[in-house]
Design an enzyme around this catalytic site. Structure first.
Site, short mmCIF file in Angstrom:
data_model
loop_
_atom_site.label_atom_id
_atom_site.label_comp_id
_atom_site.label_asym_id
_atom_site.label_seq_id
_atom_site.Cartn_x
_atom_site.Cartn_y
_atom_site.Cartn_z
N GLU A 194 3.90 3.91 7.35
CA GLU A 194 4.76 4.55 6.96
C GLU A 194 5.57 3.78 5.54
O GLU A 194 5.84 4.92 5.23
CB GLU A 194 6.16 3.62 7.99
CG GLU A 194 6.37 4.06 9.56
CD GLU A 194 5.91 2.95 10.33
OE1 GLU A 194 5.73 3.00 11.79
OE2 GLU A 194 4.13 2.80 9.80
N HIS A 244 -5.44 7.29 -11.41
CA HIS A 244 -4.53 6.06 -10.18
C HIS A 244 -3.36 6.66 -10.88
O HIS A 244 -2.34 5.66 -10.80
CB HIS A 244 -5.37 5.19 -10.25
CG HIS A 244 -6.73 4.61 -9.68
ND1 HIS A 244 -7.64 4.45 -9.94
CD2 HIS A 244 -7.34 4.87 -8.00
CE1 HIS A 244 -8.56 4.44 -9.24
NE2 HIS A 244 -8.18 4.78 -7.64
#
Length: 765
Positions: A17, A699
């Site tokens: 989540e 990244h």
């Protein structure tokens, strides 16, 4: 009384989540209020689960939006000047900018450096220290979380990264100075921090000092006494926490610091117990980390009680029971794996089960073994069943291992000879351009894989759709102007899991996710038995890609050390034996690729540095077998086949001799975040082979420009001769979007073309 506690819990949630929340916020789909509410709900759920399992103290402050070291930087106001003027409280967007970068490039957009957390596959954001660094309390996140947990009725134990470990893990930026000199100004802020926790009614605080399991210089050892003497008597009890290894020569120091308790890791450093007991003062709590927080094997409760029961007799109520380290490194819950083979499942324990094991051990110590007789019986049956299972050992694998000889770990000729052959055959331009391997894993690619796995499409349809994705990647790279292409890895769910699925001795989870950094989660395979290759794993895909272009296409493999380090590995034989089995399987794949006409083969080893033991006395043994395994995997080819390897986000200075001993023809490394810092090691050592310094930080959403790339490569040419330099991103591109990839790679190619007009470049080959 004897307490059961935990050092930290997984943050990501049972179904990731937190990942989905973060990525929704970054993409502008969620506002900050929704993100904050999701995090609050996750924390409450995780605290409740630990409380219901029976823990006496619940860790608070172990939750993080991105990284706990970054949390400490923002709590202490350690924000690099490029992120703007200091704020009274560091806001969430500044926090994420430090982690991910901001803007469209340039110094103002550069993310903070990221590197491995000790010897794990978790990445932390490196603190940056300036001369006259100012420290102050600049975040209320920890205090708010403590208040949240207390309001829900939980007995809390705040978790902090200790001052010495925080300084050790950071880097000096700008003018050089001794970062240990910052301790004097840092300690008062830690004092304020502890005082605020005390005013919130906190009794125990967990202060992590993992650097106590390292080889520390004398001045750092001396600094521990100064630091903890200055923090003592704050109205709080302090549990000093160490993990990932044994205290060794720091045992006396750790045992005699002015704190109320000491935690030691008895999973990775069981040999330290006797010496710790000899040194531990009679008033101190000893927290025994007997449940392995780093691996997924069920605890042998009988063996653990055999260790703990004498401790109970000696220490009484001063004994606490815990996992060895934070459960951040474990998947969440074995109950989420209904499809896992029942026999194998009986051998395993994830974070929720590890807490249950801790509570069971505490109950046995307090109420007697009869109170947990059922759990002891189940544990004993699992241990016996695993030892006797006929799925563990393969005689043909053992026989092949016994036949490995020195010639199998050696190329036919030295690099100087191979390089000439390769240049004549490959005919690459100066500063050849390539990528590390993967291209964006789009939602359509993931759907194709899901549909095939679920049986919604046939194998033929799956192959056709994947070939279409490969063709798209090849066409795109040709359009960008790259010199050495890759097939894009559309068929690969993960660089380790993909290979494990095609090797005997591996098992896989459905929901065994572990955080690697930020929203990036990995699902490590489980190596439970002897490893062997069933059939070629990549040859058909690479051969197809090569058929689409006249340019060279790299074969892409994950190396044996990385397959080992990024899996949950069996603990019933030395890691070196398992690694050799992996190497032999990969050796067959490398040779099959060469037979298929693939003349450039990349064997990635990003975990090579990560596997290094924390103590230097153990380095030589590890490096010997790790280098040997890489060479067994990669050296069974002719001189004209060019072997590449890739390593990222690691410090190489102290092991550069071992990197050279791998004898890869080309190594690609990270240099974009560190500004080329790693290249200094290659220069000082006079690294003999070719190097691709990563010039695009994949990244970060910030894109490089031509001047940045040219500057980095020119800096690299000061350390490595220009004729041995490649140009590439610093890692794979699977997490980026196609528009970002196109912009970055076109810029990369433009930079290479500019460099080739240089006198140095033109003289290169």
């Amino acid at each position: 009384m004897i307490l059961a506690h935990n050092l930290g819990f997984p943050r990501i949630g049972s179904h990731r989540e937190l990942k989905w929340a973060l990525e929704s916020y970054w993409k502008g789909r969620w506002n900050q209020e929704k993100l904050t509410q999701t995090a609050k709900e996750l924390r409450a759920l995780h605290w409740q689960r630990q409380h219901e399992a029976g823990l006496d103290l619940i860790p608070v402050g172990d939750f993080s939006w991105y990284d706990h070291v970054l949390d400490m930087s923002t709590l202490l106001g350690v924000v690099p000047p490029r992120f703007g003027e200091p704020q009274d409280e560091v806001d969430v967007d500044t926090y994420f900018a430090m982690a991910r970068g901001q803007g469209s490039g340039g110094e103002g957009g550069a993310a903070c450096e990221m590197t491995k957390w000790f010897n794990t596959n978790y990445h932390y954001i490196v603190p940056e220290f300036q001369p006259q660094q100012d420290f102050r309390l600049a975040s209320n996140a920890l205090f708010n979380q403590v208040a949240e947990a207390q309001a829900l009725g939980f007995s809390v134990k705040p978790v902090l990264l200790g001052p010495l470990s925080f300084l050790w893990l950071g880097k000096v930026k700008g003018e050089a100075f001794d970062k240990l000199s910052l301790l004097e100004s840092l300690l008062p802020v830690y004092g304020q921090l502890l005082h605020r926790l005390q005013t919130q009614g906190v009794e125990w605080v967990q202060i992590d000092e993992p650097i106590l399991v390292l080889d520390l210089p004398a001045d750092w050892k001396a600094a521990f006494e100064k630091a903890y003497s200055g923090l003592a008597n704050r109205g709080l009890k302090c549990l000093l926490t160490t993990y990932f290894g044994a205290l060794g020569d720091n045992t006396h120091l750790a045992c005699h610091l002015p704190v109320e308790g000491l935690h030691i890791d008895l999973a990775s450093g069981p040999e330290q117990l006797t010496k710790v007991l000899d040194e531990l003062p009679p008033y101190k709590v000893l927290s025994a980390g007997v449940v392995d927080g780093r691996n997924i094997w069920r605890n042998d409760l009988e063996a653990s009680l055999g260790l703990l029961e004498p401790l109970r007799e000696r220490l009484g109520e001063r004994l606490w029971v815990a996992p060895s380290c934070s459960l951040l490194h474990s998947p969440m819950d074995l109950a989420l794996e209904p499809a896992l083979d029942e026999e194998l499942k009986s051998w395993l324990a994830f974070a929720v089960q590890k807490i249950e094991e801790v509570v069971t051990l505490k109950q046995a110590l307090v109420e007697g073994r009869n109170s947990v007789a059922g759990a002891l019986e189940v544990s004993a049956a699992a241990q016996s069943g695993r030892r006797q299972s006929d799925r563990i050992y393969r005689p043909e694998v053992r026989s092949r291992m016994a036949k490995v000889n020195p010639e199998m770990a050696r190329r036919r000729h030295d690099y100087s000879i191979r390089a000439q052959v390769q240049r004549e055959q490959l005919k690459l331009p100066p500063y050849p351009t390539t990528t590390i391997g993967s291209f964006p894993q789009t939602s359509s690619i993931r759907k194709i894989r899901r549909d095939f796995k679920a049986g919604r499409i046939s194998e033929q349809e799956y192959r056709l759709q994947m070939e279409a994705e490969i063709a798209r990647a090849i066409e795109a790279q040709e359009n960008y102007g790259l010199d050495v292409l890759v097939h894009g890895e559309a068929e690969r769910n993960d660089m380790v899991e993909y290979f494990g699925e095609q090797l005997e001795g591996f098992a896989f989870t459905h929901n065994g996710w572990v955080q690697s950094y930020g929203s990036r989660c990995v699902k490590p395979p489980i190596i439970y038995g002897d490893v062997t290759r069933r059939q070629p794993m990549t040859v058909a895909w690479i051969r197809y890609a090569q058929s689409l272009t006249s340019r060279r296409v790299k074969g892409m493999l994950t190396g044996p050390v990385t397959l080992l380090q990024w899996s949950f590995v069996r603990d019933d034989q030395p890691y070196s034996d398992t690694c050799l089995q992996l190497a032999l399987a990969l050796r067959d794949e490398v040779q099959d690729l060469e037979q298929a006409g693939i003349k450039i083969i990349q064997v990635d080893e990003p975990a090579f540095r990560e596997g290094l033991p924390l103590r230097r006395t153990e380095w030589e043994h590890y490096l010997d077998w790790a280098v040997r395994c890489f060479r067994v995997a990669s050296t069974g080819v002719g001189d004209g086949t060019q072997i590449h390897t890739h390593m990222c986000y690691s410090e190489f200075n102290d092991i550069i001799h071992a990197i050279a001993a791998l004898d890869a023809d080309v190594i690609t490394i990270e240099t974009s975040r560190s500004g080329g810092e790693l290249l200094e090691a290659f220069a000082a050592f006079e690294y003999p082979n070719e190097v691709g310094p990563g010039v695009y930080d994949i990244h970060s959403p910030a894109l490089p420009n031509v001047n940045q790339i040219v500057g980095l490569i020119k800096k690299a040419a000061e350390y490595v001769p220009a004729e041995r330099l490649w140009i590439n991103p610093d890692c794979g591109l699977k997490t980026r979007d196609w528009p970002e990839v196109e912009a970055a790679l076109c810029t990369l190619v433009a930079a290479a073309q500019e460099l080739r007009t240089d006198e140095v470049g033109l003289a290169r080959r």
